[in-house]
Design a protein around this motif. Structure first.
Motif, PDB file in Angstrom:
ATOM      1  N   LEU A 275     -17.637   0.135 -12.788  1.00  0.00           N
ATOM      2  CA  LEU A 275     -16.802  -1.068 -12.860  1.00  0.00           C
ATOM      3  C   LEU A 275     -16.879  -1.872 -11.564  1.00  0.00           C
ATOM      4  O   LEU A 275     -16.884  -3.111 -11.590  1.00  0.00           O
ATOM      5  N   ALA A 276     -16.940  -1.179 -10.429  1.00  0.00           N
ATOM      6  CA  ALA A 276     -17.035  -1.887  -9.148  1.00  0.00           C
ATOM      7  C   ALA A 276     -18.363  -2.615  -9.023  1.00  0.00           C
ATOM      8  O   ALA A 276     -18.448  -3.666  -8.362  1.00  0.00           O
ATOM      9  N   ARG A 277     -19.423  -2.068  -9.649  1.00  0.00           N
ATOM     10  CA  ARG A 277     -20.720  -2.762  -9.647  1.00  0.00           C
ATOM     11  C   ARG A 277     -20.722  -3.948 -10.595  1.00  0.00           C
ATOM     12  O   ARG A 277     -21.333  -4.979 -10.315  1.00  0.00           O
ATOM     13  N   ALA A 278     -20.030  -3.799 -11.722  1.00  0.00           N
ATOM     14  CA  ALA A 278     -20.143  -4.795 -12.789  1.00  0.00           C
ATOM     15  C   ALA A 278     -19.206  -5.978 -12.615  1.00  0.00           C
ATOM     16  O   ALA A 278     -19.501  -7.080 -13.093  1.00  0.00           O
ATOM     17  N   LEU A 279     -18.080  -5.778 -11.963  1.00  0.00           N
ATOM     18  CA  LEU A 279     -17.052  -6.815 -11.879  1.00  0.00           C
ATOM     19  C   LEU A 279     -16.578  -6.983 -10.443  1.00  0.00           C
ATOM     20  O   LEU A 279     -16.700  -6.055  -9.631  1.00  0.00           O
ATOM     21  N   PRO A 280     -16.016  -8.138 -10.114  1.00  0.00           N
ATOM     22  CA  PRO A 280     -15.623  -8.395  -8.721  1.00  0.00           C
ATOM     23  C   PRO A 280     -14.566  -7.414  -8.223  1.00  0.00           C
ATOM     24  O   PRO A 280     -13.717  -6.939  -8.972  1.00  0.00           O
ATOM     25  N   THR A 281     -14.629  -7.139  -6.925  1.00  0.00           N
ATOM     26  CA  THR A 281     -13.608  -6.341  -6.247  1.00  0.00           C
ATOM     27  C   THR A 281     -12.822  -7.248  -5.309  1.00  0.00           C
ATOM     28  O   THR A 281     -13.184  -8.407  -5.090  1.00  0.00           O
ATOM     29  N   ALA A 282     -11.745  -6.700  -4.749  1.00  0.00           N
ATOM     30  CA  ALA A 282     -10.893  -7.491  -3.857  1.00  0.00           C
ATOM     31  C   ALA A 282     -10.396  -6.594  -2.733  1.00  0.00           C
ATOM     32  O   ALA A 282     -10.396  -5.361  -2.847  1.00  0.00           O
ATOM     33  N   THR A 283      -9.985  -7.209  -1.640  1.00  0.00           N
ATOM     34  CA  THR A 283      -9.392  -6.484  -0.517  1.00  0.00           C
ATOM     35  C   THR A 283      -7.896  -6.713  -0.512  1.00  0.00           C
ATOM     36  O   THR A 283      -7.434  -7.864  -0.615  1.00  0.00           O
ATOM     37  N   LEU A 284      -7.136  -5.642  -0.429  1.00  0.00           N
ATOM     38  CA  LEU A 284      -5.670  -5.731  -0.391  1.00  0.00           C
ATOM     39  C   LEU A 284      -5.184  -5.496   1.034  1.00  0.00           C
ATOM     40  O   LEU A 284      -5.303  -4.392   1.567  1.00  0.00           O
ATOM     41  N   GLY A 285      -4.680  -6.555   1.631  1.00  0.00           N
ATOM     42  CA  GLY A 285      -4.032  -6.448   2.929  1.00  0.00           C
ATOM     43  C   GLY A 285      -2.539  -6.637   2.768  1.00  0.00           C
ATOM     44  O   GLY A 285      -1.994  -6.535   1.669  1.00  0.00           O
ATOM     45  N   GLN A 286      -1.864  -6.944   3.857  1.00  0.00           N
ATOM     46  CA  GLN A 286      -0.407  -7.060   3.792  1.00  0.00           C
ATOM     47  C   GLN A 286       0.038  -8.147   2.823  1.00  0.00           C
ATOM     48  O   GLN A 286       0.987  -7.948   2.056  1.00  0.00           O
ATOM     49  N   ALA A 287      -0.649  -9.281   2.812  1.00  0.00           N
ATOM     50  CA  ALA A 287      -0.236 -10.379   1.926  1.00  0.00           C
ATOM     51  C   ALA A 287      -0.300  -9.962   0.460  1.00  0.00           C
ATOM     52  O   ALA A 287       0.531 -10.391  -0.344  1.00  0.00           O
ATOM     53  N   PHE A 321       7.461   3.674  -1.586  1.00  0.00           N
ATOM     54  CA  PHE A 321       6.961   2.303  -1.613  1.00  0.00           C
ATOM     55  C   PHE A 321       7.049   1.649  -0.229  1.00  0.00           C
ATOM     56  O   PHE A 321       6.130   0.944   0.186  1.00  0.00           O
ATOM     57  N   THR A 322       8.137   1.893   0.476  1.00  0.00           N
ATOM     58  CA  THR A 322       8.269   1.294   1.810  1.00  0.00           C
ATOM     59  C   THR A 322       7.247   1.881   2.782  1.00  0.00           C
ATOM     60  O   THR A 322       6.780   1.183   3.680  1.00  0.00           O
ATOM     61  N   ALA A 323       6.884   3.160   2.593  1.00  0.00           N
ATOM     62  CA  ALA A 323       5.855   3.751   3.455  1.00  0.00           C
ATOM     63  C   ALA A 323       4.521   3.043   3.268  1.00  0.00           C
ATOM     64  O   ALA A 323       3.768   2.836   4.231  1.00  0.00           O
ATOM     65  N   LEU A 324       4.222   2.658   2.043  1.00  0.00           N
ATOM     66  CA  LEU A 324       2.992   1.920   1.776  1.00  0.00           C
ATOM     67  C   LEU A 324       3.046   0.542   2.422  1.00  0.00           C
ATOM     68  O   LEU A 324       2.069   0.073   3.028  1.00  0.00           O
ATOM     69  N   ALA A 325       4.201  -0.117   2.315  1.00  0.00           N
ATOM     70  CA  ALA A 325       4.362  -1.431   2.946  1.00  0.00           C
ATOM     71  C   ALA A 325       4.222  -1.331   4.462  1.00  0.00           C
ATOM     72  O   ALA A 325       3.649  -2.221   5.105  1.00  0.00           O
ATOM     73  N   ASP A 326       4.714  -0.237   5.029  1.00  0.00           N
ATOM     74  CA  ASP A 326       4.612  -0.053   6.484  1.00  0.00           C
ATOM     75  C   ASP A 326       3.153   0.077   6.921  1.00  0.00           C
ATOM     76  O   ASP A 326       2.743  -0.484   7.958  1.00  0.00           O
ATOM     77  N   LEU A 327       2.361   0.800   6.151  1.00  0.00           N
ATOM     78  CA  LEU A 327       0.937   0.919   6.479  1.00  0.00           C
ATOM     79  C   LEU A 327       0.247  -0.437   6.436  1.00  0.00           C
ATOM     80  O   LEU A 327      -0.585  -0.758   7.288  1.00  0.00           O
ATOM     81  N   ALA A 328       0.591  -1.231   5.424  1.00  0.00           N
ATOM     82  CA  ALA A 328      -0.001  -2.564   5.318  1.00  0.00           C
ATOM     83  C   ALA A 328       0.395  -3.424   6.512  1.00  0.00           C
ATOM     84  O   ALA A 328      -0.420  -4.194   7.036  1.00  0.00           O
ATOM     85  N   ALA A 329       1.641  -3.295   6.949  1.00  0.00           N
ATOM     86  CA  ALA A 329       2.116  -4.075   8.101  1.00  0.00           C
ATOM     87  C   ALA A 329       1.383  -3.686   9.379  1.00  0.00           C
ATOM     88  O   ALA A 329       1.238  -4.495  10.301  1.00  0.00           O
ATOM     89  N   GLY A 331      -1.717  -3.101   9.461  1.00  0.00           N
ATOM     90  CA  GLY A 331      -3.084  -3.610   9.359  1.00  0.00           C
ATOM     91  C   GLY A 331      -3.992  -2.839   8.431  1.00  0.00           C
ATOM     92  O   GLY A 331      -5.187  -3.146   8.326  1.00  0.00           O
ATOM     93  N   ARG A 332      -3.468  -1.851   7.738  1.00  0.00           N
ATOM     94  CA  ARG A 332      -4.284  -1.074   6.812  1.00  0.00           C
ATOM     95  C   ARG A 332      -4.663  -1.946   5.606  1.00  0.00           C
ATOM     96  O   ARG A 332      -3.851  -2.738   5.109  1.00  0.00           O
ATOM     97  N   VAL A 333      -5.889  -1.787   5.121  1.00  0.00           N
ATOM     98  CA  VAL A 333      -6.337  -2.520   3.933  1.00  0.00           C
ATOM     99  C   VAL A 333      -6.909  -1.529   2.929  1.00  0.00           C
ATOM    100  O   VAL A 333      -7.339  -0.424   3.282  1.00  0.00           O
TER     101      VAL A 333
END
Length: 469
Positions: A275-287, A321-329, A331-333
């Motif tokens: 699926l990653a080869r066949a269709l577009p992927t995206a990067t998830l950052g804090q936004a 969920f907040t732990a995930l938000a903290d990682l994004a804050a 700079g984790r992507v």
């Protein structure tokens, strides 16, 4: 062959009015009806096509019907309504009712998918690429569809309806339908182009183009609505066992399932890689993570309101969920891509050869179509499978200690062997998605299967007590 098309909100020329009292009783009893708990207050006909004339021994209507529930505009359902003067005993379970008045007065109507002839009509229309009213039957010419295959309906409870033809093909008809590109057709087509053999390639498909029937002024005048994907015909995996049945069988015998779980992890990773080869992927950052986490928190809050048993655990679950938000804050992507969207043991087939296949790419039908088509971290599918191992373990009598944990570890290890990344190496992301899935399960079981509520609640207790998977 006559056909009429009535846009939602228009007045039916008598057919729907005569069926309404019967459908009001019959539709809410169906496994695939999504509006349980609220009375149906009325119907509107989105589209209606006569596939077999009522004047013959058997009549057949294809209907797209919107079921209204109070102020709710209602969901659209695909119905295949058979019409007979009398119903033979073999079709008694399919009865919708006896029509007292209107154009079908004196006839009996029933769910036609239980009947051989209507199923044959659908297969022949797919084979010949028929166009009937708004209905478009299309196919892949690289695959042959033999005429005369004997149909049989699958009786297992599910959110859609399936018919097997001669153990060669399986036709899945979507019951609750929306306009737009359905991932249950989109993703298998993309995987077929990518050469992924883990998913049966679509052989043919059925759509409704409400804007594409030049003979109907009402449909053409409405304009702007995308076609509805109504069904997909795929090769039938002969002799296959679904993962849920296989897991329960091995549990009952006290057999280890780790080797199968590992192989299933490898199969999942192969599908994700394709699926990653066949269709577009995206990067998830804090936004991108902020609205994703907000959605998880909102679902948790709504679930806690709806299911009192969840409330004591809500504050601890929120930390997933907040732990995930903290990682994004910080700079984790993460990488996001198209995924299955509703992966569990019942969506996997093990062929007699031992190979695993993944099926049913519709995603969670309760979620909006646009959301189901969004790129997601692959961990979403992984979390769904981990929860499925837990469900299987809780179904065993007596329970088998450590069975789910062994399967979880084997599945993640197998996944990592193909993808290069074991999902357990990102415990914060995995915990967030497994928590979100368990919260969804709590609400589902409370509404539909209260006797199963203890299963997701046991996971909730574990997830609330730990900040690790």
């Amino acid at each position: 062959m006559a056909d009429t098309v009535i846009r939602s909100g228009k007045t039916s020329p008598g057919l729907l009015a005569s069926l309404t009292p019967l459908l009001r009783e019959w539709l809410p009893r169906q496994r695939w009806f999504a509006g349980k708990g609220s009375p149906v207050t009325g119907f509107s006909l989105v589209a209606g096509t006569e596939l077999l004339p009522v004047g013959s021994r058997l009549g057949l209507y294809h209907l797209l019907v919107r079921a209204h529930q109070g102020a709710d505009p209602g969901d659209c359902y695909q119905l295949l309504v058979g019409v007979r003067e009398t119903l033979p005993p073999r079709l008694a379970p399919a009865l919708i009712g006896h029509v007292p008045d209107g154009p079908l007065a004196g006839h009996t109507v029933y769910d036609a998918l239980d009947d051989t002839r209507p199923a044959e009509v659908l297969l022949e229309a797919l084979r010949t690429e028929a166009r009937i009213g708004v209905l478009r039957f299309e196919r892949d010419h690289a695959q042959e569809i033999q005429p005369g295959l004997v149909p049989r309906r699958l009786t297992a409870e599910q959110s859609n309806s399936s018919v097997v033809f001669g153990d060669t093909f399986i036709l899945k008809l979507l019951r609750r339908v929306v306009p737009g590109v359905n991932p249950d057709l989109e993703l298998p087509l993309a995987l077929a182009r990518a050469g992924c053999a883990r998913v049966p390639a679509p052989t043919a498909w059925l759509t409704a183009d409400l804007d594409g029937d030049p003979g109907d002024g009402a449909a053409a005048a409405a304009g702007g609505e995308e076609p509805y994907v109504l069904g997909v015909l795929q090769p039938f995996v002969r002799g296959a066992t679904d993962g849920w049945e296989l897991a329960l069988r091995e549990l009952a015998k006290g057999e280890d399932f780790a080797a199968e779980a590992r192989a299933l992890g490898r199969a999942t990773a192969e599908v994700h890689t394709a699926l990653a080869r066949a269709l577009p992927t995206a990067t998830l950052g804090q936004a991108q993570l902020v609205p994703l986490v907000d959605g998880m928190v909102q679902r948790l809050d709504a679930a806690a309101q709806a299911v009192p048993a969840l409330r004591p655990y809500a504050p601890a679950l929120r930390t997933a969920f907040t732990a995930l938000a903290d990682l994004a804050a910080e700079g984790r992507v993460w990488t996001a891509q198209r995924v299955h969207g509703d992966l569990h043991l019942g969506q996997c087939l093990r062929a007699p050869s031992g190979e695993w296949a993944l099926i049913d790419f519709e995603g969670e039908p309760a979620r909006p179509l646009a959301e189901r088509r969004m790129p997601q971290p692959v961990v979403r599918d992984v979390a769904g499978m981990l929860r499925s191992f837990d469900y299987a373990a809780h179904s065993a009598v007596p329970p088998v200690p450590g069975w789910a944990e062994t399967c979880r570890a084997a599945y993640c290890a197998g996944y990592g062997e193909v993808s290069g990344t074991d999902p357990r190496t990102d415990p914060v992301l995995l915990r967030a998605y497994e928590t979100d899935k368990a919260v969804y399960e709590v609400v589902y079981e409370a509404r539909h299967r209260p006797e199963w509520l203890s299963v997701p609640l046991s996971a909730v207790r574990r997830l609330a007590a730990s900040d690790q998977i």
